[in-house]
Structures are given as C-alpha cells and as structure tokens.
Scaffold this motif. Structure first.
Motif, mmCIF file in Angstrom:
data_model
loop_
_atom_site.group_PDB
_atom_site.id
_atom_site.type_symbol
_atom_site.label_atom_id
_atom_site.label_comp_id
_atom_site.label_asym_id
_atom_site.label_seq_id
_atom_site.Cartn_x
_atom_site.Cartn_y
_atom_site.Cartn_z
ATOM 1 N N ILE A 203 0.849 -1.207 0.000
ATOM 2 C CA ILE A 203 0.000 0.000 0.000
ATOM 3 C C ILE A 203 0.878 1.249 0.000
ATOM 4 O O ILE A 203 0.637 2.201 -0.757
ATOM 5 N N ALA A 204 1.910 1.264 0.849
ATOM 6 C CA ALA A 204 2.785 2.430 0.933
ATOM 7 C C ALA A 204 3.505 2.668 -0.385
ATOM 8 O O ALA A 204 3.641 3.815 -0.840
ATOM 9 N N ALA A 205 3.993 1.598 -1.020
ATOM 10 C CA ALA A 205 4.695 1.743 -2.291
ATOM 11 C C ALA A 205 3.757 2.262 -3.375
ATOM 12 O O ALA A 205 4.130 3.132 -4.180
ATOM 13 N N HIS A 206 2.521 1.757 -3.384
ATOM 14 C CA HIS A 206 1.545 2.199 -4.379
ATOM 15 C C HIS A 206 1.187 3.666 -4.145
ATOM 16 O O HIS A 206 1.058 4.455 -5.088
ATOM 17 N N ALA A 207 1.030 4.053 -2.877
ATOM 18 C CA ALA A 207 0.694 5.439 -2.555
ATOM 19 C C ALA A 207 1.822 6.375 -2.991
ATOM 20 O O ALA A 207 1.570 7.469 -3.521
ATOM 21 N N ALA A 208 3.072 5.962 -2.762
ATOM 22 C CA ALA A 208 4.216 6.778 -3.170
ATOM 23 C C ALA A 208 4.247 6.930 -4.686
ATOM 24 O O ALA A 208 4.538 8.020 -5.212
ATOM 25 N N HIS A 209 3.947 5.829 -5.403
ATOM 26 C CA HIS A 209 3.920 5.876 -6.862
ATOM 27 C C HIS A 209 2.830 6.827 -7.350
ATOM 28 O O HIS A 209 3.051 7.648 -8.257
ATOM 29 N N ARG A 210 1.650 6.730 -6.748
ATOM 30 C CA ARG A 210 0.538 7.596 -7.157
ATOM 31 C C ARG A 210 0.852 9.065 -6.821
ATOM 32 O O ARG A 210 0.577 9.967 -7.619
ATOM 33 N N TYR A 211 1.408 9.273 -5.630
ATOM 34 C CA TYR A 211 1.766 10.636 -5.225
ATOM 35 C C TYR A 211 2.765 11.234 -6.209
ATOM 36 O O TYR A 211 2.644 12.399 -6.615
#
Length: 835
Positions: A203-211
């Motif tokens: 989740i954190a990696a996906h959020a960083a990618h989206r951000y």
C-alpha cells in the motif's frame, strides 16, 4: 486557522474555507470530531462509533473530497502570491499526500475495501473495547494532524518522498490494517492471521507511486513544484547564479500596485551585474589589466549544507567535511525561496575570508530582481549607522541610505503586500566587531523580525552571511539551513581563468598584458582556491612572472609591494623630499595605521577625520616636509593621499551627520595582513634595540602598547594571527620580546610617549588586558613546543597565583566576543605547559 498548513486539519480550511460545507463533510468522513470529543466519546460510545461508521461507509466519497481539495488548491495557485501563495502551496501538497494514500488503499485492497463496513457485531464489540477507539483515533490523528512537509532546499522532491512521505505512508497503512483486522468483513476475506506487513508495504509503495505521478502532473503547471521536482538533478554548472534567475523567473508575480518603489530597488540590485567584479579605481590608469564584470566573472562556488540542531558544529571544519558537497547553488536557492520555510527562519551562509560571501549577496539580490515575485533588500552590516539597533531599524536605515531617501521600509512593505520580501544581511561577523559583542541572539532576533512581519505585512525571507570561524558565537536557531561556501576546484579555477582571459583578450593581443595560465595559478595550491586570492594572483600574473609562494602572507606581501611600486612612480608634492626607500616606509605605515584604526575602533571602515588624527598622533617614521604656512585643509591631506587607491573603495558615510568621507579595504584580509606585518616589524625593531642597548639605556614598548592594547587580534575571525605566524617564523628574538612584554606588563602605569593615539578610549585595565592577551596569543602562535608558564610570569611572582589572576583580568574587562576566541585560541594552540 487551526494548526500548521502542513496538516490536513489546517489545509482543508485554507483550500475550502473554514465555514464551507466541504470542510464539514470532510470532517465527518474523516471522523475529525472524535479528537475534540476526547473522554466524552469514550464515555458515551456514540461520537466515535458514528465517525467510524461514516468513514467506513463512505470511503469513496472521502477520496473524491480529497481530490476536490487538490483541485481547489491548483486553481488558487494560478493567481495567489506572497504569503497567501505560501499557504496554498503547503495546503495543496498536504491534500495531495493524503488523497494519494486513500486512493491507493482502495486500489491495493481491491473489492474487499468496498465491502468493509461496520456490522452490528462490530459495533457491539467496539462499544466495549477501548483498544478499538485507540486504533481508530490514531488513524484520524495521523490523517488530520500529521505534519506533511513540502520539498525544499533541505530535501528536493525525491528526497522528501523517500525520507518523509513514504515513511508516513508505511505508518498510516500499518495503522489502517490493524484497525481493519478487527472487522468481520476483513476476517472473512483474510482470516485472523497477523501477516499484514507485506500488504501495508505494498500500500505504501503504491501510494508513493501515485503521489509521484500526481505531483509531477501538478509540477508542469505550478512552478514551485517544478523547482522542487528538478532539485538534485545534474545540471551544467552555471555562472553568476543564472539558474536562480531562470527558475524564479517563472514564479507567479503581480503587475498591480505601486510599481515605482519596486522598480527602484530592482534597478539598484540589477545594476550590480554590469559592474566590474572588483573596482580598480585610480590604479586602472596605471595598468591595462581589466577585470570581468560580475555577470561574466562570478563563478558559483560549490557548497555544503546542513540543518542546525543539537549535533551541528558549523564553526568546525572537520564537521563540515562530513556533509555532502553540492554544486548547483542557484537551484538550491530557488528551492529555498520557493518554500514557505524561507519566511520562518534565516538561511545562514558561511565562508572563510575571501570566499566571496559579500559578492554572493550582491549577485543573489541581482538575480532575484529579475522577477516580480520577490522584492529584495541588501543590508551590509558594515554600513548600519547604529550597530546596536534592532534588526528592523538596521534594515530600514540601510534601505533609506542606499536609495538616497527614495525608498523607506514602510513604503516598500506597502508596495509589496502581495509579494515575498527577501532581505540579504551581509557580514554578521562585522557587526560583532562593531558592537564588541558576540551577538549571540542576533539570529533569534531575525526570526522574531520575520514572525512580526509575517503577521503584519507579509512574509520576509532572510539570508545572513558570516565568517565560518565565528559561527559558534552566534546561536543559530534550530531548523535553520546553514550553507558553507567551498573553495574552488581545479575545474572552477579553469573556468574563472577563461572568463578573465575573455575580459583581457584585447590587451593580451596588443601585448599590453601577459596571458594568465590556469596551470600557473594552480601551482599556488590553496591560495588559488579562494576567489579573492585567485583574482589578486591573476592581476599580478598579468604583468609579470609570479614568484614561488609558500603562504598566503607571501602573496599579500607581493601585492602590497606591487601596489606601492605603482604609487611611487606617480608625482606626489607631499613626498618629493623623501627617498624611494623612505616613501615606501611611509606608504606602508599609512596603510598600517588604516588597518589598526579599523581594528581598534571595531569597524570595517575608517573615517578620514579619524585617519588624520591617527597620522597626527603616530606620524610615519620619515622626515616631515617643511611647512609652507598655515593651511586649514592640510590636516586631511595625508589621509586623503592614502585612500582612493587599489586597496580602498569609496564607501557611503557610516555615521549619520559626520562630514567628510570614509574608506574601507577591498577586503578585510588586507587589514589583517597589514596588522601582522607591522606587528612583526615593530617586534623585530624592539628585539634589535634590546640586543644593542647598554644596561643604562632605556627600552620601551610604547608604540607596541599604543597599537595592540585596544582589541584582540584573535577576535571576529581575523587572520592577523595566521599572517603573523607565517611572517615571523621561528624568530627566537621576537619570541623573547613577547615574553618580556608579558613579564613587565604589570609595571606599566601609563600610556607612554604615544598617549595621543587613543582610538578606543578604553580604561587602563581594559587596555592592559588587551595588550597582555595579544602578547600571549602572538607568543603561542610561534610555539612548536609548549611554552612554560614561568617564561610569561613576572619575576618573583607565585606562578599558581599569577596565572589565575591574569585570566580573571581578561574575563573581567574584555568583551565576551573577544574573550571567547582568546580562550579558544589558547586551547587550540595547546602551548601552555601544565602547572
């Protein structure tokens, strides 16, 4: 507004308005109300359960509302300027960070996320289970009250994401999953096992990618986001901070409001770029050498930076070596000024003498003048009429004087309400010298000034320059970014010489001056790596072969000899009766008195009236010209013949209401060298007299006492002690004279035959303290092995009683700004033997 603009709690009010329905809906979706309910929520069970239900039941609307906040911020940034823009930048970024997380939470968990909700059994369990409230309120607090910093000079986009945003995402994902694990829908899908770590990492990696994707999309339209996104990328080295101008030139500015005031300031700042990098003044008539303009000749230094805090040691060279060396100073500055943090605390620029701190301040002001997003004021602290005045008063006084009364601070504030004002305060070490105090609170006073201005007239970014060596005297508030300017590399020396060659191409082609080769300058090692000394080397090398040089003192001696040689070929009615050797001694003495006059008055400039008085009290050791009758202007003639030459520049009057002119050295290190030179010469003369005199002849040190009893040579980052050590070497006779002075100092009861020279008006005790402290410092600077204390102690005195008394005298009457460096000098040399 509640809290900081870096929290969602405050960001939602900035972007949507405190009373807007959007804020109320977002509060309900986030469960913000439970933070205010506190113990009441625990007692009744109702407020937080309703909040938890709303959050779980309307997850998709939460994502949509956060996306709306970002869109609102994006729209506002098309026109927002000044302090309002700083607020909206931070708030938009905060909404983007949180929105990216919840969108990623939904995407990674997938259909199960849509099924999550509170069943009746969940509600019954949560009503009696305090841990559920704790977990849920922890999530709400992390979402609404966590500080989510913008990128900036202390961390570009990628660094900010890696070191601040991504860890936040990991912690928030872990909190959410711990809460979800207690829900029936989650247990049905994933069971009750604890293997959540891979999921929250995803989740954190996906959020960083989206951000990252959404941030970069905004960066194409929001120039500050673009500046931070590019920060840290490699760019070709720029000259004269051109990249700063390129980057800030795209910031949103205004075209309305009183423009005349802003234009006056911008014109003054911008004009710096077309001036010569150093003024040759009258010497230009004696040489074909030409120097580049500031725009062409200023080569950006590399730098290191750090953030002030408990572990920072900004005066320690070893500590700086542990900080990363950076190359793009222009981009670093752009990233700083684009950040709201620039208006909260000063940026501190440090460097050694000759590193180019003052020129940096001028060039920075000139580049910021290229955009209407900033209004920049440069404040050389050497020019303030009252060094003890408040920060505001210093700025206001210098602004009015530098614009010839055309611009006052109040008028500038009125004309720039919607802009960010930038104040470049140059020379904190010079203020210390002028006040005789450590100015330990000065930077805190700057923070207070920024806070007051932000609350009343808008944001003010402040930059303060100082010598590195005094950085431990002024308390640097926590969180300040500290920058240390580095010496030139071989490549930068080559670049600098290319610019020099371009400026002198015509003169080289005609044979009027020699071509300067970078390789020959690099042979001077560290001397050529200081911008000022590199310039001076080039001036000499353009006219004759450079001799071998071991120390910086050799270079200064060469330059002084060259300067005096030039001056002595010019006709001078006042010295026609002197031989060449006598004229040379006379010129050196006058220059030395200027240096001592500045040191002993605690100033970086000297008024010609003061110089005339000093010359009258301590005339050159040459035969005076026979008087041709009374002339009321004759008192000033010797002073005026000293100034206006290569080592001096005409400066604005620094004392309001005083008549005449005042002058300063091209750089303070010239004064340091001259002080060291004359100190060595006087000590050697004293040694010769002691060696030749008979026991019945009187020996005195009155001239040495007159010059060395007003201020400490080790204070304020002066290089006089360093130059002294290089000039005197291991001269045992000089060492013996210094020991003799210390031994006999307690017998001195008056000012001696040079009593007319009294630039400081200090008490007898203060002058004795300064004189003995200087004698001890000079003696220790020569030592290669420890100096036994008995060599400095009066005959017959108890060593264990005398030394503590001597130290108590220093601490009692010397200002802390001088006493502190004295102690550091003695400790650093480590040349005092143990009892």
């Amino acid at each position: 507004m509640a809290g900081s603009q870096y929290t969602l709690e405050a960001a939602r009010e900035i972007l949507a308005g405190k009373q807007s329905s959007a804020v109320k809906v977002l509060d309900r979706l986030l469960g913000v109300g439970i933070l205010a309910a506190g113990p009441v929520g625990v007692a009744t069970g109702q407020p937080w359960l309703l909040a938890a239900w709303g959050w779980m039941d309307q997850k998709n609307e939460l994502v949509a509302r956060l996306h709306e906040l970002v869109a609102k911020g994006h729209g506002k940034l098309r026109n927002a300027t000044g302090g309002r823009r700083y607020e909206v930048l931070a708030a938009t970024h905060t909404a983007l960070v949180v929105g990216s997380f919840f969108a990623s939470l939904r995407e990674v968990i997938g259909p199960t996320y849509a099924e999550l909700g509170l069943t009746e059994r969940d509600i019954e369990r949560m009503a009696v289970e305090e841990s559920s409230l704790t977990r849920f309120s922890g999530i709400v607090r992390a979402v609404s009250q966590s500080t989510l910093p913008l990128p900036g000079a202390d961390g570009g986009f990628e660094q900010n994401l890696a070191q601040r945003i991504h860890p936040y995402y990991q912690d928030l994902a872990a909190e959410c999953l711990r809460y979800f694990r207690g829900l029936e829908a989650w247990v049905r899908r994933f069971g009750e096992h604890d293997g959540l770590r891979p999921l929250w990492t995803e989740i954190a990696a996906h959020a960083a990618h989206r951000y990252r994707a959404e941030y970069l999309a905004l960066a194409s339209d929001v120039p500050e986001f673009g500046i931070w996104a590019q920060f840290g990328e490699h760019h070709a080295e720029q000259s004269a901070l051109r990249r700063l101008e390129e980057l800030v030139g795209g910031l949103v500015s205004i075209t309305r409001g009183p423009a005349a005031v802003r234009a006056a300031i911008a014109g003054i700042n911008r004009s710096i770029l077309d001036r010569d990098i150093v003024e040759l003044d009258e010497t230009a008539r004696l040489t074909a050498v030409r120097v580049p303009t500031v725009a062409d000749g200023y080569v950006e230094p590399h730098f290191r930076w750090a953030t002030s805090g408990s572990g920072a040691r900004p005066a320690d060279e070893g500590w700086w070596k542990g900080q990363k060396r950076e190359t793009d100073l222009g981009h670093f500055l752009a990233a700083h000024f684009a950040s709201p943090e620039a208006a909260c605390r000063p940026l501190v620029i440090l460097g050694h003498p000759g590193a180019g701190k003052s020129l940096f301040a001028k060039v920075c002001a000139a580049r910021l003048a290229a955009t209407d997003a900033f209004v920049t004021v440069r404040v050389p602290l050497r020019d303030v009429p009252d060094p003890s005045a408040s920060v505001y008063r210093q700025i206001a006084d210098v602004l009015q004087e530098s614009t010839h009364g055309k611009v006052e601070w109040a008028g500038l504030c009125e004309a720039s309400k919607q802009l960010v004002r930038v104040v470049l305060i140059d020379g904190l070490d010079e203020l210390m010298q002028a006040t005789g105090a450590t100015e330990s609170q000065y930077l805190r006073n700057v923070v207070d000034f920024q806070r007051t201005e932000a609350a009343s007239t808008g944001p003010v970014a402040v930059v303060v320059t100082s010598r590195t060596v005094v950085a431990d005297l002024a308390t640097i508030p926590p969180g300040c970014i500290i920058v240390k300017l580095e010496e030139f590399t071989d490549e930068q020396i080559d670049t600098w010489v290319d610019r020099w060659s371009a400026a002198n191409a015509t003169a080289v082609a005609s044979g009027e001056v020699k071509r300067v080769e970078a390789a020959s300058l690099r042979e001077y090692g560290d001397l050529a790596r200081q911008p000022l000394l590199l310039l001076l080397l080039a001036i000499v090398a353009a006219e004759r072969e450079l001799p071998s040089s071991e120390t910086s003192a050799d270079l200064y001696r060469l330059l002084l000899d060259d300067f005096i040689r030039r001056e002595l070929v010019r006709p001078d009615r006042g010295s026609d009766h002197l031989t060449y050797a006598e004229r040379r001694i006379s010129e050196l003495w006058k220059l030395g008195l200027v240096a001592f006059g500045m040191l002993n008055r605690g100033q970086q400039h000297l008024h010609e009236q003061d110089l005339a008085a000093d010359l009258a009290a301590l005339p050159p050791p040459t035969p005076p010209m026979e008087s041709r009758g009374r002339d009321v202007g004759r008192n000033l003639e010797p002073a005026r013949r000293v100034v206006g030459r290569f080592f001096f520049v005409h400066t604005a009057e620094a004392e309001a209401g005083a008549g005449g002119r005042s002058y300063e050295f091209l750089h303070a290190t010239f004064g340091d060298y001259l002080i060291a030179h004359h100190t060595v010469e006087l000590l050697r003369d004293a040694a010769a007299v002691r060696r030749l005199r008979t026991t019945s002849q009187q020996w005195d040190d009155d001239l040495l006492f007159a010059l060395l009893s007003h201020a400490l040579l080790v204070a304020f980052g002066s290089r006089a002690i360093q130059f002294f050590g290089e000039l005197v070497g291991n001269d045992e006779e000089v060492a013996a004279v210094l020991e003799h002075i210390t031994v006999l100092a307690h017998e001195r009861w008056g000012k001696g035959r040079c009593a007319a020279y009294d630039p400081s008006a200090l008490s007898a005790a203060s002058r004795l303290a300064a004189y003995t402290a200087n004698a001890v410092s000079l003696r220790l600077s020569m030592a290669t092995i420890p100096v036994p204390l008995h060599r400095l102690c009066p005959k017959g005195a108890n060593l264990h009683e005398w030394w503590p008394r001597q130290v108590r005298l220093w601490t009692a009457v010397l200002p802390m700004a001088q006493w502190g460096p004295l102690v550091s000098s003695i400790r650093r040399e480590g040349q005092l033997a143990q009892f």
